[in-house]
Design a protein around this motif. Structure first.
Motif, PDB file in Angstrom:
ATOM      1  N   SER A   1      -5.161  -4.647  -6.482  1.00  0.00           N
ATOM      2  CA  SER A   1      -4.328  -3.772  -5.661  1.00  0.00           C
ATOM      3  C   SER A   1      -4.992  -2.420  -5.471  1.00  0.00           C
ATOM      4  CB  SER A   1      -2.969  -3.584  -6.351  1.00  0.00           C
ATOM      5  OG  SER A   1      -2.275  -2.485  -5.818  1.00  0.00           O
TER       6      SER A   1
ATOM      7  N   GLU B   1       0.503  -6.927  -5.481  1.00  0.00           N
ATOM      8  CA  GLU B   1       1.253  -6.323  -6.585  1.00  0.00           C
ATOM      9  C   GLU B   1       2.279  -7.276  -7.190  1.00  0.00           C
ATOM     10  OE1 GLU B   1       0.852  -4.830  -3.682  1.00  0.00           O
ATOM     11  OE2 GLU B   1      -0.180  -2.921  -4.049  1.00  0.00           O
TER      12      GLU B   1
ATOM     13  N   THR C   1       2.690 -10.387  -2.064  1.00  0.00           N
ATOM     14  CA  THR C   1       1.724  -9.295  -2.090  1.00  0.00           C
ATOM     15  C   THR C   1       0.882  -9.345  -3.357  1.00  0.00           C
ATOM     16  OG1 THR C   1       3.222  -7.783  -3.216  1.00  0.00           O
ATOM     17  CG2 THR C   1       3.334  -7.836  -0.805  1.00  0.00           C
TER      18      THR C   1
END
Length: 263
Positions: free
Chosen positions: A15, A247, A245
Motif C-alpha cells: 500500500s 489495504e 483493495t
C-alpha cells in the motif's frame, strides 16, 4: 491449473500508505510457493529499489520482471532479458534536458539509480513512492552505460518534449508528475512472455495481479487477471476479476477465491 502468479508491487502487494508487505501477505506468499505455485515480481521498480526500500521484507520470489520488463532475472540474479534504451534516444532526451533544466529525471541503470537534480517536484514524488532520494549525478551520466528506464518528473503537458525525440520508446504514466519511458519493444507484457518461455508456462497456467496503467500489458498476457479494488478504472475494466483493495487484503482474498490457498 495455475502454476505461476505475477505480482505488481505498488498498489498491489504494498500500500502507498502502509509502505511494506503485510504479515498476512508474507505468510500467504510463503504458503503459495509451498503449494508448488511459483511467485514472480512484475514491477516498474528496479531491483535496487526493492533492496533500498526493504518494502518486500525479505519475502522470497522465484523471479523478477523489473523496470517494466526491461530487466528480468531468476532468483539467482542471472538475467534472461536485458534491454536498455537505445543511445540515440538517450541523446535526444539529453538535449531536451539541456533546454529544460527545470525538469528533473530519475535514471534507472544496472544495479543503480540516480537523479539529475532534487527540487520540490522530486520531493513530492519520492514522498508518494515512500523511497529515499537517490544520489545526484551529472547529466552527462545518462549517455554512459545502460539506462533501462528514463523517468522524467514531467506533467502531461511536458511529456511530448521527450516522446518527440525518443522515437524508439513508449511510455506509461503513474503520477500526474511522473512517467516511465522505456524501449518500444518493452513493457511488463514482454517480461511476462519471456518468463513464460523460460519456465515453460502456458497462458492458462498464469495469473497476474495489478492496479495501474503499466500493468495492463502484463494482464493481457495471462490466463487469469486480477485488478485491485484500488486500481484504475481502465485496469478494472479489462480484468477477469476485481478483488478488494490492497489495504483490505485484496491479494490474499483473491488467492483464496480462486482456490490457490485454502479458505
Amino acid at each position: 491449473m495455475i502454476k505461476a502468479v505475477f505480482f505488481d508491487i505498488d498498489g498491489t502487494l504494498v500500500s502507498f500508505r502502509q509502505k511494506f508487505l503485510s504479515d498476512q501477505l508474507m505468510a500467504d506468499l510463503s504458503a503459495l510457493r509451498g503449494r508448488g505455485v511459483k511467485a514472480f515480481i512484475c514491477s516498474g521498480r528496479a531491483l535496487q529499489d526493492l533492496e533500498n526500500t526493504g518494502m518486500l521484507r525479505g519475502a522470497e520470489f522465484d523471479g523478477y520482471v523489473t523496470i517494466n520488463g526491461q530487466f528480468c532475472c531468476g532468483r539467482d540474479g542471472i538475467p534472461y532479458r536485458d534491454r536498455p534504451i537505445d543511445l540515440e534516444d538517450m541523446r535526444g532526451a539529453y538535449q531536451v534536458l539541456l533546454n529544460h533544466p527545470e525538469i528533473p529525471v530519475l535514471l534507472e541503470g544496472n544495479g543503480e539509480s540516480w537523479l539529475t537534480q532534487i527540487n520540490d517536484r522530486v520531493r513530492e514524488i519520492y514522498e508518494f513512492l515512500h523511497t529515499e532520494l537517490y544520489p545526484l549525478c551529472p547529466l552527462e551520466r545518462m549517455l554512459e552505460g545502460k539506462v533501462y528506464q528514463f523517468v522524467p518528473f514531467a506533467t502531461p503537458g511536458e511529456e511530448g518534449l521527450f516522446l518527440d525525440v525518443m522515437p524508439g520508446c513508449i511510455h506509461t504514466r503513474w503520477h500526474p508528475k511522473g512517467m516511465d519511458i522505456m524501449p518500444r519493444d518493452g513493457g511488463k507484457g514482454v517480461g511476462v512472455r519471456m518468463t513464460m518461455e523460460r519456465y515453460g508456462f502456458a497462458r492458462e497456467e498464469i495469473m497476474a495481479f495489478g492496479d495501474g496503467e503499466n500493468d495492463m500489458s502484463m494482464m493481457a498476457e495471462v490466463g487469469l487477471s486480477v485488478a485491485m479494488g484500488n486500481g484504475e478504472e481502465q485496469v478494472k475494466a479489462m480484468a477477469d476479476y476485481v478483488t478488494d483493495t490492497v489495504e483490505n487484503g485484496g491479494v490474499s482474498k483473491a488467492l483464496r477465491h480462486f482456490g490457490l490457498l485454502p479458505g
